[in-house]
Design an enzyme around this catalytic site. Sequence first.
Site, PDB file in Angstrom:
ATOM      1  N   ASN A  61     -30.209 -58.223 -18.328  1.00  0.00           N
ATOM      2  CA  ASN A  61     -31.083 -57.909 -17.115  1.00  0.00           C
ATOM      3  C   ASN A  61     -32.218 -58.690 -17.500  1.00  0.00           C
ATOM      4  O   ASN A  61     -33.046 -58.490 -18.243  1.00  0.00           O
ATOM      5  CB  ASN A  61     -31.493 -56.197 -17.334  1.00  0.00           C
ATOM      6  CG  ASN A  61     -30.165 -55.465 -17.069  1.00  0.00           C
ATOM      7  OD1 ASN A  61     -29.769 -55.256 -15.982  1.00  0.00           O
ATOM      8  ND2 ASN A  61     -29.824 -55.338 -18.315  1.00  0.00           N
ATOM      9  N   GLU A  94     -23.947 -56.941 -19.765  1.00  0.00           N
ATOM     10  CA  GLU A  94     -24.780 -57.867 -19.066  1.00  0.00           C
ATOM     11  C   GLU A  94     -26.093 -58.137 -19.601  1.00  0.00           C
ATOM     12  O   GLU A  94     -26.650 -57.234 -20.470  1.00  0.00           O
ATOM     13  CB  GLU A  94     -25.030 -57.316 -17.548  1.00  0.00           C
ATOM     14  CG  GLU A  94     -25.613 -56.112 -17.478  1.00  0.00           C
ATOM     15  CD  GLU A  94     -25.694 -55.470 -16.076  1.00  0.00           C
ATOM     16  OE1 GLU A  94     -25.844 -56.319 -15.137  1.00  0.00           O
ATOM     17  OE2 GLU A  94     -26.033 -54.348 -15.949  1.00  0.00           O
ATOM     18  N   ASP A 134     -27.372 -55.325 -22.482  1.00  0.00           N
ATOM     19  CA  ASP A 134     -26.257 -54.020 -22.620  1.00  0.00           C
ATOM     20  C   ASP A 134     -25.079 -54.449 -23.131  1.00  0.00           C
ATOM     21  O   ASP A 134     -24.465 -55.426 -22.969  1.00  0.00           O
ATOM     22  CB  ASP A 134     -26.099 -53.500 -21.104  1.00  0.00           C
ATOM     23  CG  ASP A 134     -27.553 -53.193 -20.580  1.00  0.00           C
ATOM     24  OD1 ASP A 134     -28.428 -52.853 -21.267  1.00  0.00           O
ATOM     25  OD2 ASP A 134     -27.310 -52.927 -19.309  1.00  0.00           O
ATOM     26  N   SER A 157     -27.613 -51.663 -11.324  1.00  0.00           N
ATOM     27  CA  SER A 157     -27.551 -50.402 -11.320  1.00  0.00           C
ATOM     28  C   SER A 157     -26.382 -49.814 -11.050  1.00  0.00           C
ATOM     29  O   SER A 157     -26.319 -48.855 -10.468  1.00  0.00           O
ATOM     30  CB  SER A 157     -28.860 -50.196 -10.273  1.00  0.00           C
ATOM     31  OG  SER A 157     -30.008 -50.516 -10.898  1.00  0.00           O
ATOM     32  N   GLY A 164     -35.984 -52.515 -15.788  1.00  0.00           N
ATOM     33  CA  GLY A 164     -36.717 -51.559 -15.251  1.00  0.00           C
ATOM     34  C   GLY A 164     -37.798 -51.061 -15.960  1.00  0.00           C
ATOM     35  O   GLY A 164     -37.871 -51.003 -17.076  1.00  0.00           O
ATOM     36  N   TYR A 198     -31.298 -42.890 -13.075  1.00  0.00           N
ATOM     37  CA  TYR A 198     -32.512 -42.528 -12.201  1.00  0.00           C
ATOM     38  C   TYR A 198     -32.783 -41.448 -11.857  1.00  0.00           C
ATOM     39  O   TYR A 198     -33.989 -41.142 -11.317  1.00  0.00           O
ATOM     40  CB  TYR A 198     -32.580 -43.475 -11.169  1.00  0.00           C
ATOM     41  CG  TYR A 198     -32.143 -44.931 -11.197  1.00  0.00           C
ATOM     42  CD1 TYR A 198     -33.338 -45.747 -12.202  1.00  0.00           C
ATOM     43  CD2 TYR A 198     -31.124 -45.575 -10.747  1.00  0.00           C
ATOM     44  CE1 TYR A 198     -32.833 -47.047 -12.461  1.00  0.00           C
ATOM     45  CE2 TYR A 198     -30.977 -47.127 -11.031  1.00  0.00           C
ATOM     46  CZ  TYR A 198     -31.865 -47.876 -11.886  1.00  0.00           C
ATOM     47  OH  TYR A 198     -31.483 -49.073 -12.458  1.00  0.00           O
ATOM     48  N   ARG A 210     -33.001 -57.395 -21.304  1.00  0.00           N
ATOM     49  CA  ARG A 210     -32.674 -56.276 -21.768  1.00  0.00           C
ATOM     50  C   ARG A 210     -31.199 -56.395 -21.649  1.00  0.00           C
ATOM     51  O   ARG A 210     -30.560 -56.783 -20.823  1.00  0.00           O
ATOM     52  CB  ARG A 210     -32.816 -54.874 -21.258  1.00  0.00           C
ATOM     53  CG  ARG A 210     -32.942 -53.623 -22.047  1.00  0.00           C
ATOM     54  CD  ARG A 210     -32.936 -52.525 -21.341  1.00  0.00           C
ATOM     55  NE  ARG A 210     -31.500 -52.404 -20.463  1.00  0.00           N
ATOM     56  CZ  ARG A 210     -31.546 -52.014 -19.124  1.00  0.00           C
ATOM     57  NH1 ARG A 210     -32.580 -51.949 -18.369  1.00  0.00           N
ATOM     58  NH2 ARG A 210     -30.333 -51.944 -18.452  1.00  0.00           N
ATOM     59  N   GLU A 242     -31.320 -52.283  -4.906  1.00  0.00           N
ATOM     60  CA  GLU A 242     -32.536 -51.522  -5.758  1.00  0.00           C
ATOM     61  C   GLU A 242     -33.866 -51.251  -5.339  1.00  0.00           C
ATOM     62  O   GLU A 242     -34.600 -51.176  -6.400  1.00  0.00           O
ATOM     63  CB  GLU A 242     -32.146 -52.333  -7.162  1.00  0.00           C
ATOM     64  CG  GLU A 242     -30.692 -52.274  -7.763  1.00  0.00           C
ATOM     65  CD  GLU A 242     -30.683 -53.230  -8.790  1.00  0.00           C
ATOM     66  OE1 GLU A 242     -31.001 -52.700  -9.829  1.00  0.00           O
ATOM     67  OE2 GLU A 242     -30.264 -54.483  -8.599  1.00  0.00           O
TER      68      GLU A 242
END
Length: 312
Positions: A270, A268, A254, A142, A274, A213, A252, A13
């Site tokens: 994070n 998951e 998800d 990602s 990002g 992205y 964050r 990443e």
Amino acid sequence: MNIAVIYGGKSKEREVSLRSGKGVANALRRKGCNVKEIDFVSSNFIRELHDIDVVYLALHGRYGEDGKIQGLLDILEIPYVGSGVLASALAMDKAKAKRIFDYAGIRTAKDLVLKKEQSIELKQIEEEFGYPLVVKPNQEGSTIGLSIVKKREELEEAIENAFLYDTEILIEEFIEGTEVTVAILETEKGIEALPIIEIVPNKNTYYDYESKYSAGGSEHIIPARIDKNTENIVKKWAIAAHQALGCSTLSRVDFIVPKDQSLPVILEVNTLPGMTETSLYPDAAKAIGLSYEDIVYRLVEITLRRSTKPNN
């Protein structure tokens, strides 16, 4: 205030991390901070941290989100934005994180952990999970190395592909539904779940690397188009997941909201989400009136306040 923004690194990443780091560095400069940008591949890495008051970690993936850089900064006694060693390592290890979520009463998808050296029975996987199913590396982000497998012919290839990125992989049941995400922010008032974002891929069927992205790859809908009861559960579980792993400052989380209207399923956590100007976390901050510069600077402020507390 002298701030080092660490980005880049060696993970898959890297390119995403470079974008996050450049955005964060420029935001902090606009706030009047002295900023040093450090690519984690630098051979003079430790020397470059001389006279730094706080580190903003804009790393993603291995060596950035897995606790390794956090451990080094702890030894150097330099405060940093984000979670510590244990929470970072646990969040990065999807299989271990899921067991913690199970214990906390948060719904997870059924899974099977496979190690590279063990023999794999495709028939057993088919009987247990059916099609479609998900194959992914245990410690990648990602959606790197992830495959949605729809038939037998694709399964062996998907497993081989996932093992290119990790020595341990996950087979998971596929749950059709809406992907949503919750930004978590810790302040002096406590842990806050920001408005839920619904993620709608524009280019591909699933929220894959390209959707995340590339320009126009996905649409972020705030607030998410889910009912109030589901919203309450998602926010409650997002905070519970953050706490269960021992995360700090931000994360964050998800989820998938199943099409069959059953309970949400956590995907998951994070620990270093990002942070480009169009990323999900800054989008959630905008929904509560915090600009990109504001949220980046606030994360640094929170980190510094905590680092000056007694016994911290």
